[in-house]
Every structure is written in C-alpha cells, then in structure tokens.
Design a protein around this motif. Sequence first.
Motif, PDB file in Angstrom:
ATOM      1  N   VAL A  57     -18.521   5.149 -52.183  1.00 51.55           N
ATOM      2  CA  VAL A  57     -18.476   5.702 -53.536  1.00 51.55           C
ATOM      3  C   VAL A  57     -18.030   7.162 -53.455  1.00 51.55           C
ATOM      4  N   HIS A  58     -17.000   7.508 -54.208  1.00 52.92           N
ATOM      5  CA  HIS A  58     -16.521   8.890 -54.312  1.00 52.92           C
ATOM      6  C   HIS A  58     -16.605   9.304 -55.770  1.00 52.92           C
ATOM      7  N   ALA A  59     -17.495  10.234 -56.074  1.00 55.41           N
ATOM      8  CA  ALA A  59     -17.672  10.719 -57.443  1.00 55.41           C
ATOM      9  C   ALA A  59     -17.806   9.546 -58.426  1.00 55.41           C
ATOM     10  N   PHE A  60     -18.703   8.634 -58.091  1.00 53.49           N
ATOM     11  CA  PHE A  60     -19.044   7.474 -58.943  1.00 53.49           C
ATOM     12  C   PHE A  60     -17.849   6.565 -59.201  1.00 53.49           C
ATOM     13  N   ASN A  61     -16.914   6.557 -58.271  1.00 52.98           N
ATOM     14  CA  ASN A  61     -15.724   5.706 -58.369  1.00 52.98           C
ATOM     15  C   ASN A  61     -15.375   5.182 -56.984  1.00 52.98           C
ATOM     16  N   ASN A  86     -20.007  -1.774 -51.317  1.00 60.49           N
ATOM     17  CA  ASN A  86     -19.833  -0.323 -51.294  1.00 60.49           C
ATOM     18  C   ASN A  86     -21.031   0.387 -50.694  1.00 60.49           C
ATOM     19  N   THR A  87     -20.762   1.596 -50.208  1.00 57.15           N
ATOM     20  CA  THR A  87     -21.833   2.417 -49.643  1.00 57.15           C
ATOM     21  C   THR A  87     -21.865   3.739 -50.403  1.00 57.15           C
ATOM     22  N   SER A  88     -23.048   4.314 -50.492  1.00 59.07           N
ATOM     23  CA  SER A  88     -23.133   5.635 -51.127  1.00 59.07           C
ATOM     24  C   SER A  88     -24.279   6.401 -50.490  1.00 59.07           C
ATOM     25  N   LEU A  94     -26.389   5.243 -61.200  1.00 59.88           N
ATOM     26  CA  LEU A  94     -25.076   5.688 -61.692  1.00 59.88           C
ATOM     27  C   LEU A  94     -23.954   5.261 -60.740  1.00 59.88           C
ATOM     28  N   ASN A  95     -24.281   5.118 -59.462  1.00 60.14           N
ATOM     29  CA  ASN A  95     -23.261   4.683 -58.494  1.00 60.14           C
ATOM     30  C   ASN A  95     -22.716   3.287 -58.811  1.00 60.14           C
ATOM     31  N   ASN A  96     -23.497   2.516 -59.586  1.00 55.34           N
ATOM     32  CA  ASN A  96     -23.057   1.149 -59.903  1.00 55.34           C
ATOM     33  C   ASN A  96     -21.767   1.125 -60.720  1.00 55.34           C
ATOM     34  N   PRO A 122     -25.868   7.317 -44.926  1.00 56.54           N
ATOM     35  CA  PRO A 122     -26.024   8.777 -44.967  1.00 56.54           C
ATOM     36  C   PRO A 122     -24.816   9.515 -45.552  1.00 56.54           C
ATOM     37  N   TYR A 123     -25.127  10.599 -46.178  1.00 56.56           N
ATOM     38  CA  TYR A 123     -24.091  11.445 -46.784  1.00 56.56           C
ATOM     39  C   TYR A 123     -23.077  11.951 -45.761  1.00 56.56           C
ATOM     40  N   ASN A 124     -21.831  11.971 -46.158  1.00 56.01           N
ATOM     41  CA  ASN A 124     -20.806  12.646 -45.334  1.00 56.01           C
ATOM     42  C   ASN A 124     -20.319  13.922 -46.025  1.00 56.01           C
ATOM     43  N   ILE A 175     -11.553  12.629 -62.200  1.00 59.50           N
ATOM     44  CA  ILE A 175     -10.930  13.946 -62.026  1.00 59.50           C
ATOM     45  C   ILE A 175     -10.980  14.306 -60.526  1.00 59.50           C
ATOM     46  N   GLU A 176     -11.907  13.686 -59.822  1.00 57.38           N
ATOM     47  CA  GLU A 176     -12.047  13.938 -58.375  1.00 57.38           C
ATOM     48  C   GLU A 176     -10.746  13.591 -57.633  1.00 57.38           C
ATOM     49  N   HIS A 177      -9.997  12.609 -58.166  1.00 54.48           N
ATOM     50  CA  HIS A 177      -8.754  12.213 -57.486  1.00 54.48           C
ATOM     51  C   HIS A 177      -7.746  13.361 -57.526  1.00 54.48           C
TER      52      HIS A 177
HETATM   53  C1  LIG Z   1     -15.609  13.097 -52.061  1.00 59.16           C
HETATM   54  C2  LIG Z   1     -16.888  12.355 -51.926  1.00 59.16           C
HETATM   55  C3  LIG Z   1     -17.577  11.979 -53.062  1.00 59.16           C
HETATM   56  C4  LIG Z   1     -18.780  11.283 -52.940  1.00 59.16           C
HETATM   57  N1  LIG Z   1     -19.416  10.896 -54.079  1.00 59.16           N
HETATM   58  C5  LIG Z   1     -20.574  10.211 -53.989  1.00 59.16           C
HETATM   59  C6  LIG Z   1     -21.219   9.763 -55.174  1.00 59.16           C
HETATM   60  O1  LIG Z   1     -20.727   9.907 -56.291  1.00 59.16           O
HETATM   61  N2  LIG Z   1     -22.410   9.141 -55.024  1.00 59.16           N
HETATM   62  C7  LIG Z   1     -22.985   8.932 -53.793  1.00 59.16           C
HETATM   63  O2  LIG Z   1     -24.096   8.395 -53.734  1.00 59.16           O
HETATM   64  N3  LIG Z   1     -22.374   9.303 -52.662  1.00 59.16           N
HETATM   65  C8  LIG Z   1     -21.174   9.938 -52.723  1.00 59.16           C
HETATM   66  N4  LIG Z   1     -20.536  10.309 -51.580  1.00 59.16           N
HETATM   67  C9  LIG Z   1     -21.125   9.955 -50.263  1.00 59.16           C
HETATM   68  C10 LIG Z   1     -20.485   8.715 -49.652  1.00 59.16           C
HETATM   69  O3  LIG Z   1     -20.292   7.704 -50.620  1.00 59.16           O
HETATM   70  C11 LIG Z   1     -21.324   8.127 -48.527  1.00 59.16           C
HETATM   71  O4  LIG Z   1     -21.687   9.072 -47.579  1.00 59.16           O
HETATM   72  C12 LIG Z   1     -20.594   6.958 -47.880  1.00 59.16           C
HETATM   73  O5  LIG Z   1     -21.502   6.151 -47.164  1.00 59.16           O
HETATM   74  C13 LIG Z   1     -19.484   7.401 -46.941  1.00 59.16           C
HETATM   75  O6  LIG Z   1     -18.855   6.256 -46.423  1.00 59.16           O
HETATM   76  P1  LIG Z   1     -17.694   6.282 -45.353  1.00 59.16           P
HETATM   77  O7  LIG Z   1     -18.313   6.818 -44.080  1.00 59.16           O
HETATM   78  O8  LIG Z   1     -17.294   4.858 -45.215  1.00 59.16           O
HETATM   79  O9  LIG Z   1     -16.625   7.161 -45.869  1.00 59.16           O
HETATM   80  C14 LIG Z   1     -19.312  10.977 -51.664  1.00 59.16           C
HETATM   81  C15 LIG Z   1     -18.601  11.330 -50.523  1.00 59.16           C
HETATM   82  C16 LIG Z   1     -17.399  12.022 -50.646  1.00 59.16           C
HETATM   83  C17 LIG Z   1     -16.670  12.408 -49.401  1.00 59.16           C
END
Ligand SMILES: Cc1cc2nc3c(=O)[nH]c(=O)nc-3n(C[C@H](O)[C@H](O)[C@H](O)COP(=O)(O)O)c2cc1C
Length: 288
Positions: A57-61, A86-88, A94-96, A122-124, A175-177
Amino acid sequence: MKILICYFSGTGNTKRVVDKFASCLEEKGNSVVVRRVEQPFNENLEEFDLLGFGYPVHAFNAPKIMLDFVKKLPKLLKVKEAFILNTSGEPLKLNNISSIKLTSLLKKKSIAVNNEFHYVMPYNIIFRHTDKMAFRMWDTAQKIIPLDVKKLLNGEKTKLKKVFLGRPVAHLMRIEHWGGRFNGKHYKMLPECVKCGCCVNICPTKNITIENGELKFGKKCIMCMRCSFLCQKNAIKIGFFNKWKVNGAYNFNNPNDTTEDMHKRYCKKAYERYFADCEKRIAEENAL
Ligand SMILES: Cc1cc2nc3c(=O)[nH]c(=O)nc-3n(C[C@H](O)[C@H](O)[C@H](O)COP(=O)(O)O)c2cc1C
C-alpha cells in the motif's frame, strides 16, 4: 488450477507474502507462476484459471507501477477471476481502499477481483519497527496465509470492507504518484556513497544513473524506497521525506530482539486488534 501472480514489491515485504502464498497454493496441487511487474512480461493471461495481484500500500493506493502494469494488459475474451494480496505498515481500515482503483482497472480488462487479502508488514518509510515486531508481523502472516489460501480455494469471496467515502479519498491520495516524481528529483547522493552501483541496478524504473562519478536521480521515481532502504552505506537522501527514511533490511528471525520500541504507542489499538483477530482465526482453525 493454473495460477498467475503478478506483483510489485519495493523492499521485499510483498515478495515474502507472495512467495508464501504461492507455495501454499502449490502445496494444494496448483501450478503457480509468479512475475514481478517491472520485469519483461510475456505471459498469456488467457492460459491461467486464476490471477493474483500483489502490492504494498502506497498512500492508501496501489503503487503507480502496479496500475501502469494493469493498464497495459490486454482485455480478456472471457471474465477471469482474480485475487489481491497487499501489505501495509499499519493495520488501519483506511488501507482497505487501496484496491479501489486497481480493481476498477482490472474490471476494464475483464478481470474480476473476488478476494482481497491484507497483511501487516514492517514499515519501509516513516519509522523503523523493531525486529521483534517485524518477527511478529511475519510470523502472523505466515500462519494466516494458509487460512486465506484455503478460503480462496474453497471459493469463498472475501473483500476488505471499504470506509465511507473511500473512493474520493483514494483518488485524492493518488497525488502521491505525482509527488513521488517531484520528490524523486530531490533525492541526493551523500558523501558516504561508494558508487557501488547497487541502487542503479535495483531501481525498478531505471531512474538512477551514475554520471561523472555522481548519482543522478531522474523523473521516474515511484517512492518504493528500494534504493535508500537497501543502500549498504545509507548514502541516499530521500528528498523532503528524509526524516522518514528507513535504512537496512529487517531481521525477521529475531523474536528476542531487546531494542526499545520507540513507537509502541503509534496506532497501538489498531495493531492489537489486528494481532488479536489473526490469533483468533488461527485458534479457531487449530480447534477444527
Ligand atoms: C511511499 C510509501 C507510501 C506508503 N503508504 C502507506 C500507507 O498508506 N499505509 C500503510 O499502512 N503503509 C504505507 N506504506 C508502508 C508499506 O506499505 C509497507 O511497509 C509495505 O509492507 C512495504 O512493502 P514492500 O517491501 O513490498 O515494498 C507506504 C510505503 C511507502 C514507501
């Protein structure tokens, strides 16, 4: 069944989930082909019985690269069923909404999404989870994936519940794109850079080049974080989001990590709910 899973993974979390999902499907006698969306693609979708699409998930998309990939797919002759993985980084409902645009693009190609599965990883970006938390997330995902595979193969339809006004919110957040491309121009090479070329080679959009001994960042950044996350020297400044940079792969095998969790209050309730729901599902399955 012959199953194709197309996915994007910036920093490896989604790849882990997709690989585990694929191996569970194979254990049940299916043949599974897994493809990264940034690599040359010559599969004939008509040959598959079921399609899967995986993304972080990137910015809820879904990330732009995923949407662009689907836009280029041919329209199928007959409607084909599909599932989304998907992973987040956080377990917010809201991620849904992240699948809304992807699902509508797939529909235009006669691909019907009947199942959506979501895993917290985990967050990246934003902050670094502790290895203990990363272990817990991955351990949970590994236990839940077989249950989701079972659901999928039993023909149960599972869509993630979308929040009220999800469509316009997801639209706005795309808009994140554009922001990614803008911010990408402000990526910088730090003095620690040893010009190993790792970032150049791994960038999914080939956005990084080395010119006159300097890293150059072009206009195609999709903010996947792969370059800065995997940089061994932590030598990439990620533009305006540098305070949110996370550098270095997680150790998913360190349950006894004693690092203090600086963010234990962040979305605490949502994480607790996610783990409790998963544990309940696992216990129910074990009781069968
Ligand atoms: C640009 C960007 C936007 C993100 N936006 C969200 C988000 O809206 N919600 C969320 O829970 N995580 C968000 N994340 C965290 C990633 O979804 C999460 O760490 C994911 O598991 C990364 O997967 P990947 O290692 O396959 O890239 C975001 C990450 C990036 C880089």
